[in-house]
Design a protein around this motif. Structure first.
Motif, short mmCIF file in Angstrom:
data_model
loop_
_atom_site.label_atom_id
_atom_site.label_comp_id
_atom_site.label_asym_id
_atom_site.label_seq_id
_atom_site.Cartn_x
_atom_site.Cartn_y
_atom_site.Cartn_z
N ASN A 1 0.83 -1.21 0.00
CA ASN A 1 0.00 0.00 0.00
C ASN A 1 0.87 1.27 0.00
O ASN A 1 0.57 2.25 0.69
N GLY A 2 1.96 1.20 -0.75
CA GLY A 2 2.85 2.36 -0.90
C GLY A 2 3.81 2.55 0.26
O GLY A 2 4.58 3.52 0.28
N ILE A 3 3.77 1.66 1.24
CA ILE A 3 4.61 1.79 2.44
C ILE A 3 5.72 0.75 2.39
O ILE A 3 5.45 -0.44 2.17
N LEU A 4 6.95 1.19 2.60
CA LEU A 4 8.08 0.26 2.54
C LEU A 4 7.99 -0.76 3.67
O LEU A 4 7.94 -0.40 4.85
N VAL A 5 7.99 -2.04 3.31
CA VAL A 5 7.95 -3.09 4.35
C VAL A 5 9.18 -4.02 4.28
O VAL A 5 9.50 -4.69 5.26
N GLN A 6 9.86 -4.05 3.13
CA GLN A 6 11.14 -4.76 3.02
C GLN A 6 12.08 -3.88 2.21
O GLN A 6 11.71 -3.43 1.12
N ASN A 7 13.28 -3.65 2.74
CA ASN A 7 14.24 -2.78 2.05
C ASN A 7 15.46 -3.59 1.63
O ASN A 7 16.35 -3.82 2.44
N HIS A 8 15.45 -4.06 0.40
CA HIS A 8 16.57 -4.85 -0.12
C HIS A 8 16.95 -5.93 0.89
O HIS A 8 18.12 -6.09 1.27
N THR A 9 15.95 -6.66 1.32
CA THR A 9 16.13 -7.69 2.34
C THR A 9 16.75 -8.94 1.72
O THR A 9 16.27 -9.45 0.72
#
Ligand code: MG
Length: 277
Positions: A217-225
């Motif tokens: 929903n446009g919210i970062l939940v994984q950052n280059h995990t």
């Protein structure tokens, strides 16, 4: 006559100037060199390829492969299951999920699998869980996007629904919880935008693991995990070499999950040809 000659000369001068302007690169050739080998603002650096975005936010851009446009399951197949003692009987392995009103809905017929295989990619997928919700924890609004059929980005109705953190919506299942709980209410459409870097194997050895960046929903939940191996339930991942490209799977977890507007862009995230000669 004089007037005509002057006009002709002016035209020639203007054309010449335009031509010279075209040839002159926009940029600099005396600036310091970057680690990439290019100069800062290098005028000879290739231009990025133009990709026409979708008309509306979330619509497929021009270079995307549309995996589901709301009308049919022609880009998908099911998983063959012809043992009558098992659940999810699907003797021919066909895509048997229901299509109506512009979405597909999971039926208890097994997972859906793309006919085409993918490696690195950008995936857009919209999903909706049933309202009113039924079940609790992992039993409520469960599905999942299995990148390469192996690496699950969990889909779960996590609105007022507790579960183990590494099983929440937006997690890398069994490995990494989402940065935040970005779930909307059940019955609302929710959006995943996923950038996936496939693992690289050389001679049966893992040389670069998989990575996922995920927006819910446009919210970062994984950052280059970093994904440490195929996602599993109650076990540690076991890394095994596999093909560079594999199909994407959508999970049938016994919940009537709905999906729409699924598109993918093929990427090559480790191929860097952008270097000067
Ligand atoms: Mg799941």
């Amino acid at each position: 006559m004089k007037k005509q000659l002057a006009s002709l000369l002016t035209t020639l001068l203007l054309v010449g100037a335009a031509h010279a302007f075209e040839k002159k690169a926009i940029g600099y050739d005396t600036t310091p060199q970057l680690p990439s080998g290019w100069r800062v603002h290098d005028g000879t650096r290739p231009q990025p390829e133009a990709v026409a975005p979708g008309a509306q936010i979330g619509e497929a851009p021009a270079d995307a492969i549309v995996l589901f446009d709301g009308t049919d399951l022609s880009n998908w197949h099911g998983v063959k299951q012809d043992n009558p003692k098992k659940k999810r009987l699907n003797p021919e392995g066909k895509a048997l999920w229901k299509v109506e009103n512009g979405y597909m809905q999971c039926t208890p017929t097994g997972n859906l699998v793309t006919k085409v295989s993918f490696g690195d990619c950008q995936l857009h997928i919209e999903w909706q869980s049933e309202n009113p919700p039924k079940g609790t924890a992992q039993g409520r609004g469960n599905s999942g996007v299995f990148l390469m059929g192996l690496y699950e980005i969990q889909i779960l109705d996590c609105y007022n629904n507790s579960t183990y953190a590494d099983g929440s919506a937006g997690c890398v299942y069994g490995q990494t919880p989402p940065l935040v709980n970005a779930c909307k209410k059940p019955g609302e459409w929710q959006v995943y935008d996923i950038v996936f870097q496939a693992p690289r194997f050389e001679n049966e050895t893992l040389v670069s693991p998989a990575y996922a960046t995920v927006f819910l929903n446009g919210i970062l939940v994984q950052n280059h995990t970093k994904i440490i191996g195929p996602t599993t339930h109650k076990k540690l991942p076991v890394v095994k070499p596999h093909a560079a490209r594999l199909p994407i799977t959508l999970q049938d977890h016994n919940n009537p999950m709905r999906f729409r507007n699924i598109w993918i862009r093929e990427l090559d995230l480790l191929e860097n040809t952008d270097k000067p000669d």
